[in-house]
Design a protein around this motif. Structure first.
Motif, mmCIF file in Angstrom:
data_model
loop_
_atom_site.group_PDB
_atom_site.id
_atom_site.type_symbol
_atom_site.label_atom_id
_atom_site.label_comp_id
_atom_site.label_asym_id
_atom_site.label_seq_id
_atom_site.Cartn_x
_atom_site.Cartn_y
_atom_site.Cartn_z
ATOM 1 N N ASP A 106 43.429 39.031 29.537
ATOM 2 C CA ASP A 106 43.994 39.572 30.804
ATOM 3 C C ASP A 106 43.012 39.913 31.767
ATOM 4 O OD1 ASP A 106 46.406 38.716 30.277
ATOM 5 O OD2 ASP A 106 47.248 40.842 29.804
ATOM 6 N N ALA A 107 42.060 40.751 31.350
ATOM 7 C CA ALA A 107 41.007 41.173 31.942
ATOM 8 C C ALA A 107 39.969 40.040 32.432
ATOM 9 C CB ALA A 107 40.054 42.321 31.152
ATOM 10 N N ALA A 108 39.756 38.993 31.447
ATOM 11 C CA ALA A 108 38.933 37.838 32.051
ATOM 12 C C ALA A 108 39.726 36.950 32.905
ATOM 13 C CB ALA A 108 38.533 37.193 30.507
ATOM 14 N N ALA A 109 41.185 36.967 32.789
ATOM 15 C CA ALA A 109 41.774 36.294 33.900
ATOM 16 C C ALA A 109 41.708 36.703 35.066
ATOM 17 C CB ALA A 109 43.215 36.188 33.331
ATOM 18 N N ARG A 110 41.483 38.127 35.281
ATOM 19 C CA ARG A 110 41.344 38.735 36.599
ATOM 20 C C ARG A 110 40.165 38.298 37.165
ATOM 21 N NH1 ARG A 110 44.143 43.040 34.038
ATOM 22 N NH2 ARG A 110 42.024 44.059 33.479
ATOM 23 N N VAL A 111 39.181 37.877 36.482
ATOM 24 C CA VAL A 111 37.935 37.235 37.427
ATOM 25 C C VAL A 111 38.374 36.069 38.146
ATOM 26 C CG1 VAL A 111 35.636 36.272 37.139
ATOM 27 C CG2 VAL A 111 36.438 38.009 35.395
ATOM 28 N N ALA A 112 39.192 34.950 37.515
ATOM 29 C CA ALA A 112 39.759 34.055 38.445
ATOM 30 C C ALA A 112 40.589 34.254 39.400
ATOM 31 C CB ALA A 112 40.686 32.958 37.317
ATOM 32 N N THR A 113 41.379 35.323 39.220
ATOM 33 C CA THR A 113 42.328 35.883 40.093
ATOM 34 C C THR A 113 41.658 36.260 41.335
ATOM 35 O OG1 THR A 113 44.143 36.410 38.541
ATOM 36 C CG2 THR A 113 44.504 37.372 40.879
ATOM 37 N N LEU A 114 40.675 37.246 41.095
ATOM 38 C CA LEU A 114 39.774 37.760 42.212
ATOM 39 C C LEU A 114 39.108 36.950 42.984
ATOM 40 C CD1 LEU A 114 38.768 41.276 40.278
ATOM 41 C CD2 LEU A 114 40.023 41.107 42.429
ATOM 42 N N VAL A 115 38.248 35.788 42.473
ATOM 43 C CA VAL A 115 37.476 34.666 43.164
ATOM 44 C C VAL A 115 38.568 34.105 44.137
ATOM 45 C CG1 VAL A 115 37.782 32.633 41.604
ATOM 46 C CG2 VAL A 115 35.614 33.350 43.094
ATOM 47 N N GLN A 116 39.750 33.646 43.528
ATOM 48 C CA GLN A 116 40.583 33.090 44.587
ATOM 49 C C GLN A 116 41.279 34.119 45.604
ATOM 50 O OE1 GLN A 116 41.711 30.057 44.498
ATOM 51 N NE2 GLN A 116 41.036 29.302 42.776
ATOM 52 N N ALA A 117 41.367 35.461 45.141
ATOM 53 C CA ALA A 117 41.822 36.527 46.381
ATOM 54 C C ALA A 117 40.467 36.515 47.423
ATOM 55 C CB ALA A 117 41.945 37.572 45.744
ATOM 56 N N GLY A 118 39.253 36.524 46.991
ATOM 57 C CA GLY A 118 38.223 36.539 47.941
ATOM 58 C C GLY A 118 38.344 35.418 48.882
ATOM 59 N N TYR A 119 38.419 33.996 48.157
ATOM 60 C CA TYR A 119 38.786 32.876 48.981
ATOM 61 C C TYR A 119 39.763 32.868 49.900
ATOM 62 C CZ TYR A 119 39.207 27.942 49.987
ATOM 63 O OH TYR A 119 39.338 26.575 50.647
ATOM 64 N N GLY A 120 41.010 33.646 49.608
ATOM 65 C CA GLY A 120 41.761 33.686 50.663
ATOM 66 C C GLY A 120 41.483 34.623 51.692
ATOM 67 N N THR A 121 40.851 35.681 51.605
ATOM 68 C CA THR A 121 40.209 36.540 52.527
ATOM 69 C C THR A 121 39.541 36.274 53.405
ATOM 70 O OG1 THR A 121 40.666 38.528 50.882
ATOM 71 C CG2 THR A 121 39.389 38.871 52.860
ATOM 72 N N GLY A 122 38.695 35.369 52.801
ATOM 73 C CA GLY A 122 37.595 34.612 53.827
ATOM 74 C C GLY A 122 38.124 33.428 54.406
ATOM 75 N N THR A 123 39.253 32.816 54.139
ATOM 76 C CA THR A 123 39.973 31.973 55.162
ATOM 77 C C THR A 123 40.688 32.676 56.190
ATOM 78 O OG1 THR A 123 42.066 32.131 53.911
ATOM 79 C CG2 THR A 123 40.491 30.454 53.066
ATOM 80 N N LEU A 124 41.074 33.773 55.954
ATOM 81 C CA LEU A 124 41.601 34.499 57.066
ATOM 82 C C LEU A 124 40.629 35.242 58.285
ATOM 83 C CD1 LEU A 124 44.028 35.747 58.655
ATOM 84 C CD2 LEU A 124 44.065 37.460 56.990
ATOM 85 N N LEU A 125 39.324 35.790 57.454
ATOM 86 C CA LEU A 125 38.566 36.572 58.281
ATOM 87 C C LEU A 125 37.080 35.995 58.727
ATOM 88 C CD1 LEU A 125 38.765 40.182 56.053
ATOM 89 C CD2 LEU A 125 40.219 39.340 58.308
ATOM 90 N N ILE A 126 37.006 34.783 57.928
ATOM 91 C CA ILE A 126 35.683 34.277 58.130
ATOM 92 C C ILE A 126 35.724 32.654 58.613
ATOM 93 C CG2 ILE A 126 33.424 33.415 57.049
ATOM 94 C CD1 ILE A 126 33.630 35.455 55.064
ATOM 95 N N VAL A 127 36.718 32.074 58.411
ATOM 96 C CA VAL A 127 36.827 30.730 58.803
ATOM 97 C C VAL A 127 37.177 30.597 60.414
ATOM 98 C CG1 VAL A 127 38.328 28.577 58.907
ATOM 99 C CG2 VAL A 127 37.589 29.683 56.808
#
Length: 513
Positions: A106-127
């Protein structure tokens, strides 16, 4: 006195008094228009020289200074591929990372979750910045930051460090979503869909290749080496982008950053075409993400029991969809793009019906499903992106950002819902859920016809095979009519040359009615 010299009478020669022949210009005198040309911008960030062949000459239009070529299109696609790979390296390496740091899965899976969460944040704030600032320095900053963060991931000393850096990496991995509307801004209007489809194909290549490469490298060497590979790839591409990206000017919107973000909310209550595309994107991306996640579980369980590497190799079938994307772009350039949306969603619906019936029985059926769904998804995305890009040339980055927010929401929802269903009930109910998502996307397509300018309905007829809108070569061509904004009508008998002369920069509606 007779010997004294008197000044010549200039009035006799010019008809104007001598004192007004050559007046001294005052400092406040207006400068002629031809001299008010902005200076050529020579440096990025004030210090990094821009190659001479990539500098924008304000005296020329963007299409004259930077003609769209297949080479530049290829550069955009490669940059998209290498950048989006950052989101998917982690997926086949989670077990190795958990074992390396001695943490739970579960701790390792959160790495994949957080990279996707960062991408979602970037689409809203940077794109949306693509409509506000120059995109060349924006892309260079994003690629440079992603390269530096990949170095940190390769040298991470704890899983917590991996999680934090992965979120930041996802935030900077929005280069593809800056490139896509930029492609629409640079490509000629009559080749916009084909150009966008090539850039978009880079996304699928990156998604599939990243999983396979990371799995192979982690299996043969170490998970850290996958990130070192990412450093080399991104550093190389950043150098290529420095040499190749045109320094196109900003759009001079006169908005603040928060004004840009606020305008995106206004678009969602202003443009029916955008809302329709967002709804379609939500359901198709929910299907896509949920299907691939649950498919991994299906292929890992009986009767298949495949290894992660084998599952990754099966995923290579999805590359066929990426290879077909340019052909879909050429098709969308010739037909009503609504038909592309309809066909793409319909193919996806058929694919999920096959998955429901046979994916748990035979791996051949799984390959057919992957091939069909990825092909339909590519066609739908090309058509939807084309329609959205044709709404407002000054707002393409923000319009794309609206679509991405819905796409990301669909991916997160689809993954959570279909994973929960699979864990609780197995494959058949999961396949039925995917089929329901596709049916909802099809309903969204059919609720608003190809020529409807309102929110719901079929006003304007159902002509789809012969385009009623003729697009000029201008990259600023508006291809989507909005409510209360009819486009100029061309009468029958007008020659092609006259059509171009009348409306080179806009859309002309073929008046057959």
């Amino acid at each position: 006195m007779s010997g004294s010299a008197s000044p010549p009478d200039m009035t006799a020669h010019t008809g104007v008094p001598a004192q007004s022949v050559a007046p001294t210009p005052l400092p406040s005198s207006p400068v002629p228009d031809e001299k008010r040309v902005p200076a050529v911008r020579k440096r990025d960030f004030g210090i990094l020289p821009i190659p001479k062949w990539r500098r924008h000459d304000p005296r020329l239009s963007i299409s004259e200074r930077f003609p769209w070529t297949w080479r530049l299109n290829l550069v955009f696609a490669i940059a998209t591929t290498v950048s989006v790979m950052n989101l998917y390296y982690i997926q086949p390496m989670q077990a190795d990372i958990a074992d390396h740091f001695g943490v739970s899965y579960d701790a390792a899976a959160r790495v994949a979750t957080l990279v996707q969460a960062g991408y979602g944040t970037g689409t809203l704030l940077i794109v949306p910045l693509g409509d506000l600032v120059r995109r060349r320095p924006l892309v260079l900053v994003l690629m440079g930051a992603a390269t530096a963060l990949s170095v940190g991931l390769a040298r991470a000393r704890s899983v917590a460090m991996l999680q934090g850096l992965s979120f930041a990496l996802g935030l900077c991995t929005v280069t593809p979503q800056v490139m896509l509307p930029w492609t629409a801004d640079l490509a000629p209007g009559d080749r916009r869909a084909a150009a966008m489809s090539i850039t978009l194909s880079g996304l699928i290549f990156g998604l599939v290749i990243a999983r396979v490469l990371a799995g192979v490298i982690a299996d043969l060497a170490s998970w850290r080496d996958a990130y070192w590979m990412a450093v080399g790839l991104q550093g190389t591409v950043a150098g290529v982008l420095y040499l190749c990206l045109p320094d196109t000017p900003d759009k001079n919107l006169g908005l603040s950053y928060f004004g840009v973000l606020k305008s995106m909310a206004g678009f969602m209550i202003t443009y029916p075409t955008l809302v329709q595309a967002c709804i379609i994107n939500f359901f198709t991306s929910a299907t896509f993400a949920g299907f691939w996640t649950s498919l991994t579980f299906l292929l890992s369980d009986a009767p298949y029991a495949y290894s992660p590497l084998t599952i990754g190799l099966i995923g290579l079938v999805g590359l066929v969809g990426a290879l077909l994307a340019p052909q879909w772009g050429r098709l969308v350039d010739r037909i009503e793009p609504w038909l592309g949306q309809l066909l793409g969603v319909s193919v996806g619906l058929v694919a999920m019906a096959v998955a429901l019936a046979a994916a748990s029985l035979n791996v051949g059926a799984v390959c057919v499903v992957i091939l069909l769904y990825d092909t339909g998804q590519q066609l739908q995305q090309v058509a939807s992106n084309y329609r959205v890009a044709g709404i407002d040339p000054k707002a393409r980055a923000r319009l794309n950002g609206c679509c991405l927010v819905c796409l990301f929401a669909g991916q997160a929802s689809g993954t959570a819902i279909m994973t929960s269903i699979y864990n609780a009930h197995g494959w058949r109910p999961t396949g039925a859920c995917a089929l329901a998502f596709c049916a909802a996307a099809l309903a969204a397509v059919l609720a608003r016809g190809p020529h409807e300018t309102g929110w719901v309905g079929w006003h304007g007829g159902a002509q789809v095979f012969r385009r009623r809108v003729a697009v000029g070569k201008s990259s600023d061509a508006v291809t989507e009519r909005q409510r209360g904004e009819p486009l100029p009508v061309l009468r029958e008998g007008v020659s092609e040359m006259e059509m171009k002369n009348q409306d080179e920069d806009r859309i002309a509606v073929d008046s057959k009615a």
